[in-house]
Design a protein around this motif. Structure first.
Motif, PDB file in Angstrom:
ATOM      1  N   PHE A 140       0.834  -1.212   0.000  1.00 58.04           N
ATOM      2  CA  PHE A 140       0.000   0.000   0.000  1.00 58.04           C
ATOM      3  C   PHE A 140       0.868   1.261   0.000  1.00 58.04           C
ATOM      4  N   GLU A 141       2.111   1.139   0.536  1.00 60.23           N
ATOM      5  CA  GLU A 141       3.019   2.287   0.541  1.00 60.23           C
ATOM      6  C   GLU A 141       3.262   2.784  -0.888  1.00 60.23           C
ATOM      7  N   VAL A 142       3.438   1.805  -1.793  1.00 58.60           N
ATOM      8  CA  VAL A 142       3.723   2.146  -3.192  1.00 58.60           C
ATOM      9  C   VAL A 142       2.501   2.806  -3.829  1.00 58.60           C
ATOM     10  N   ASP A 143       1.319   2.261  -3.545  1.00 54.97           N
ATOM     11  CA  ASP A 143       0.100   2.861  -4.097  1.00 54.97           C
ATOM     12  C   ASP A 143      -0.069   4.294  -3.617  1.00 54.97           C
ATOM     13  N   LEU A 144       0.165   4.489  -2.307  1.00 55.32           N
ATOM     14  CA  LEU A 144       0.010   5.834  -1.744  1.00 55.32           C
ATOM     15  C   LEU A 144       0.971   6.815  -2.416  1.00 55.32           C
ATOM     16  N   LEU A 145       2.203   6.346  -2.606  1.00 56.73           N
ATOM     17  CA  LEU A 145       3.208   7.212  -3.208  1.00 56.73           C
ATOM     18  C   LEU A 145       2.810   7.582  -4.638  1.00 56.73           C
ATOM     19  N   MET A 146       2.310   6.608  -5.384  1.00 59.58           N
ATOM     20  CA  MET A 146       1.917   6.875  -6.771  1.00 59.58           C
ATOM     21  C   MET A 146       0.711   7.801  -6.808  1.00 59.58           C
ATOM     22  N   ASP A 147      -0.215   7.560  -5.882  1.00 58.56           N
ATOM     23  CA  ASP A 147      -1.439   8.351  -5.815  1.00 58.56           C
ATOM     24  C   ASP A 147      -1.206   9.778  -5.369  1.00 58.56           C
ATOM     25  N   LYS A 148      -0.674   9.869  -4.141  1.00 57.16           N
ATOM     26  CA  LYS A 148      -0.597  11.173  -3.473  1.00 57.16           C
ATOM     27  C   LYS A 148       0.524  12.025  -4.032  1.00 57.16           C
ATOM     28  N   ALA A 149       1.604  11.394  -4.494  1.00 61.40           N
ATOM     29  CA  ALA A 149       2.735  12.184  -4.941  1.00 61.40           C
ATOM     30  C   ALA A 149       2.814  12.197  -6.459  1.00 61.40           C
ATOM     31  N   ASN A 150       1.813  11.575  -7.076  1.00 56.46           N
ATOM     32  CA  ASN A 150       1.778  11.518  -8.524  1.00 56.46           C
ATOM     33  C   ASN A 150       3.099  10.966  -9.069  1.00 56.46           C
ATOM     34  N   CYS A 151       3.615   9.948  -8.380  1.00 58.40           N
ATOM     35  CA  CYS A 151       4.916   9.384  -8.709  1.00 58.40           C
ATOM     36  C   CYS A 151       4.778   8.409  -9.874  1.00 58.40           C
ATOM     37  N   LYS A 152       5.546   8.649 -10.924  1.00 54.53           N
ATOM     38  CA  LYS A 152       5.450   7.808 -12.120  1.00 54.53           C
ATOM     39  C   LYS A 152       6.350   6.580 -11.960  1.00 54.53           C
ATOM     40  N   MET A 153       5.784   5.431 -12.317  1.00 57.35           N
ATOM     41  CA  MET A 153       6.574   4.203 -12.228  1.00 57.35           C
ATOM     42  C   MET A 153       6.206   3.272 -13.351  1.00 57.35           C
ATOM     43  N   ALA A 154       7.205   2.626 -13.916  1.00 61.51           N
ATOM     44  CA  ALA A 154       6.926   1.619 -14.947  1.00 61.51           C
ATOM     45  C   ALA A 154       6.282   0.409 -14.280  1.00 61.51           C
ATOM     46  N   GLN A 155       5.496  -0.349 -15.030  1.00 52.68           N
ATOM     47  CA  GLN A 155       4.784  -1.490 -14.478  1.00 52.68           C
ATOM     48  C   GLN A 155       5.732  -2.462 -13.759  1.00 52.68           C
ATOM     49  N   GLU A 156       6.847  -2.762 -14.406  1.00 51.80           N
ATOM     50  CA  GLU A 156       7.759  -3.752 -13.835  1.00 51.80           C
ATOM     51  C   GLU A 156       8.366  -3.245 -12.522  1.00 51.80           C
ATOM     52  N   GLU A 157       8.694  -1.959 -12.508  1.00 53.79           N
ATOM     53  CA  GLU A 157       9.268  -1.343 -11.312  1.00 53.79           C
ATOM     54  C   GLU A 157       8.259  -1.400 -10.165  1.00 53.79           C
ATOM     55  N   LYS A 158       7.006  -1.102 -10.513  1.00 50.31           N
ATOM     56  CA  LYS A 158       5.951  -1.105  -9.516  1.00 50.31           C
ATOM     57  C   LYS A 158       5.751  -2.512  -8.949  1.00 50.31           C
ATOM     58  N   GLU A 159       5.754  -3.510  -9.825  1.00 49.68           N
ATOM     59  CA  GLU A 159       5.592  -4.888  -9.365  1.00 49.68           C
ATOM     60  C   GLU A 159       6.724  -5.305  -8.439  1.00 49.68           C
ATOM     61  N   PHE A 160       7.938  -4.922  -8.825  1.00 46.90           N
ATOM     62  CA  PHE A 160       9.095  -5.275  -7.985  1.00 46.90           C
ATOM     63  C   PHE A 160       8.962  -4.620  -6.607  1.00 46.90           C
ATOM     64  N   LEU A 161       8.593  -3.331  -6.611  1.00 48.78           N
ATOM     65  CA  LEU A 161       8.462  -2.623  -5.332  1.00 48.78           C
ATOM     66  C   LEU A 161       7.382  -3.238  -4.450  1.00 48.78           C
ATOM     67  N   LYS A 162       6.288  -3.630  -5.068  1.00 48.10           N
ATOM     68  CA  LYS A 162       5.211  -4.239  -4.278  1.00 48.10           C
ATOM     69  C   LYS A 162       5.648  -5.583  -3.707  1.00 48.10           C
ATOM     70  N   PHE A 163       6.415  -6.306  -4.498  1.00 49.75           N
ATOM     71  CA  PHE A 163       6.940  -7.580  -4.006  1.00 49.75           C
ATOM     72  C   PHE A 163       7.885  -7.322  -2.824  1.00 49.75           C
ATOM     73  N   VAL A 164       8.726  -6.307  -2.950  1.00 47.29           N
ATOM     74  CA  VAL A 164       9.651  -5.978  -1.860  1.00 47.29           C
ATOM     75  C   VAL A 164       8.881  -5.597  -0.595  1.00 47.29           C
ATOM     76  N   CYS A 165       7.782  -4.852  -0.763  1.00 42.51           N
ATOM     77  CA  CYS A 165       6.950  -4.495   0.400  1.00 42.51           C
ATOM     78  C   CYS A 165       6.461  -5.757   1.099  1.00 42.51           C
ATOM     79  N   ALA A 166       6.008  -6.737   0.309  1.00 44.59           N
ATOM     80  CA  ALA A 166       5.508  -7.981   0.893  1.00 44.59           C
ATOM     81  C   ALA A 166       6.643  -8.743   1.575  1.00 44.59           C
ATOM     82  N   VAL A 167       7.832  -8.729   0.957  1.00 47.39           N
ATOM     83  CA  VAL A 167       8.995  -9.394   1.575  1.00 47.39           C
ATOM     84  C   VAL A 167       9.333  -8.716   2.910  1.00 47.39           C
TER      85      VAL A 167
END
Ligand code: ZN
Ligand code: ZN
Ligand code: ZN
Ligand code: ZN
Length: 482
Positions: free
Chosen positions: A162-189
């Motif tokens: 959810f940290e990644v979603d918040l960052l993309m949402d609230k900060a209008n942070c642009k991320m490529a799909q693959e980067e986003k998936e990796f970050l979400k996986f890292v959050c779960a790890v």
């Protein structure tokens, strides 16, 4: 991104060895190895007999960052100090201490944040940035260190990341799909495996989360046979807490040792998503400690859950009266709310609750009693008006007895050496020393023995360094060396 697929012991061992080697922690003839665990997945096993206190392994934090706490916006994101903090002069929204303004580690994340975020930095945004800093740092890992992360276990579920979603949402942070998936996986790890550690700078302390790859491969047991501390470079030092026989699995505890079964099971379910079935968990008496028991209103006997893993009724061992979960819940909620109100309470209030109301509701070894005793232990000697010199002899004796009571429980729980034991031994040493000062002729012996034992347990622990340095000089004075 591809999540590590060959999770065989030999492949994961190869990845771990090369990780430890890159971070200068690979030792020849290490006393551990990875093997399939009866609990599922891999576990860490003893390759030979290990003696209490022996170092089993040291581990390096592949990712480290502040914990998601409200107060953590006022810390240096590089060295985690809380003093001399100013906003980053490149205006990324994070803060640094005056020494770390030019830190190369921050430079990379600073550039990343400034490139990706094009909205005005507010207090709220800073908060989101800090929350996502640990996962964000995974972007800057070497390919090899990224591979290590991809081999760690990750819980499934939408709320992780959810940290990644918040960052993309609230900060209008642009991320490529693959980067986003990796970050979400890292959050779960991180949610699955991160350890909490405390970094001390002078008098202030900061709570961090660190991902320790080898540490996270060791499984959990509610009576661990190993314990870990963090050294001054934030490396994890895992040591045997009891004698471990060759081929035994090495376990540490993901929960507090002094929590009763209900609290531990709840915590494990919420944070680690599993139900522990270790010997302590299936024994309602918890090795005869009765930490989870409440007192029977009819006969004062111990009331225990009939099946600790299930949300079932409780029964009195004395008169066999059955107490519903709802009734038990009421008592525990009441105790919980009084305990929470003790945050800034004084000794007399806590002590009269301990000896009065609480002693009528639960047996003397209940988790709440132990918690309150701990509160009192670290209140006496460290609070204005209750400093060492102010404490009457009987209060010193009381504090010392509370420490021994808790150590006795630890012995019953078969946990051997652990940080809390080290800290309690140190308090016993201080009490004994103070008691001896007051006595003219008779001297309580063995205070130095308590100190030696405390230092031995806490010796690699950077957060306890103050105690140890203080203790060391005392020991030198007594001619024991360090
Ligand atoms: Zn700093
Ligand atoms: Zn910056
Ligand atoms: Zn357990
Ligand atoms: Zn009864």
């Amino acid at each position: 991104m591809s999540i590590g697929s060959d999770r065989s012991a030999s492949n994961v061992s190869r990845i771990m060895d090369s990780f430890l080697e890159r971070h200068h922690l690979l030792v020849e003839d290490a006393p551990w190895e990875l093997r399939p665990s009866p609990l599922g997945g891999l576990g860490v096993f003893a390759k030979r007999d290990l003696h209490p206190g022996e170092v089993i392994f040291r581990d390096y934090p592949v990712i480290m960052g502040p914990r998601c706490l409200a107060e953590s916006t006022d810390i240096c994101v590089s060295c985690y100090r809380k003093q001399d903090i100013i906003p980053c002069n490149k205006k990324c929204g994070l803060s640094l201490c005056t020494n770390c303004q030019t830190s190369p580690d921050h430079k990379r994340e600073c550039e990343f944040i400034r490139q990706r975020i094009n909205v005005e930095i507010t207090q709220e945004l800073t908060h989101y940035l800090i929350n996502s800093l640990a996962p964000l740092r995974s972007i800057f890992l070497s390919t090899q260190d990224k591979e290590v992360v991809l081999y760690l276990k990750a819980h499934k579920g939408h709320h992780h990341g959810f940290e990644v979603d918040l960052l993309m949402d609230k900060a209008n942070c642009k991320m490529a799909q693959e980067e986003k998936e990796f970050l979400k996986f890292v959050c779960a790890v991180l949610d699955t495996n991160a350890f909490e550690l405390v970094v001390r700078n002078g008098d202030d302390q900061t709570s961090l989360r660190g991902l320790y790859p080898l540490g996270s491969l060791a499984n959990h047991r509610c009576f661990p046979n190993a314990f870990h501390v963090f050294d001054d470079k934030q490396r994890m030092v895992t040591r045997a807490s009891v004698f471990i026989e060759k081929d035994e699995e090495i376990f540490h505890s993901y929960t507090k040792i002094l929590w009763g079964t209900s609290s531990r099971l709840l915590h494990l379910k919420e944070t680690k998503h599993f139900v522990c079935k270790c010997e302590r968990c299936v024994d309602p008496t918890e090795f005869g400690t009765y930490m989870n028991a409440i007192s029977c209103t009819r006969c004062k006997g111990n009331v225990l859950p009939i099946l600790p893993q299930k949300n079932c009724d409780w029964r009195c061992e004395g008169c066999m009266k059955v107490v519903s979960v709802k009734e038990v819940g009421k008592t525990l909620t009441l105790i919980g709310s009084v305990m929470r109100s003790f945050r800034n309470c004084n000794f007399n209030v806590m002590y009269s609750f301990l000896k009065g109301k609480l002693s009528q509701m639960v047996p003397d070894s209940n988790q709440a009693v132990l918690e309150l005793k701990c509160k009192i232990i670290w209140y006496l000697g460290y609070t204005p008006g209750f400093e060492w010199k102010d404490l009457p002899l009987e209060t010193l004796v009381l504090k010392k007895r509370f420490c021994s009571d808790i150590i006795e429980i630890l012995v019953k729980l078969k946990v051997g050496l652990c940080k809390i034991k080290g800290l309690l031994l140190y308090e016993i040493y201080l009490c004994t020393e103070e008691i001896n000062k007051r006595k003219v002729n008779t001297v309580e012996k063995d205070e130095v023995d308590y100190l030696k034992e405390a230092i031995d347990i806490l010796k690699f622990d950077a957060s306890a360094s103050k105690l140890i340095t203080a203790g060391r000089s005392d020991l030198n004075g007594n001619g024991y060396g360090s």
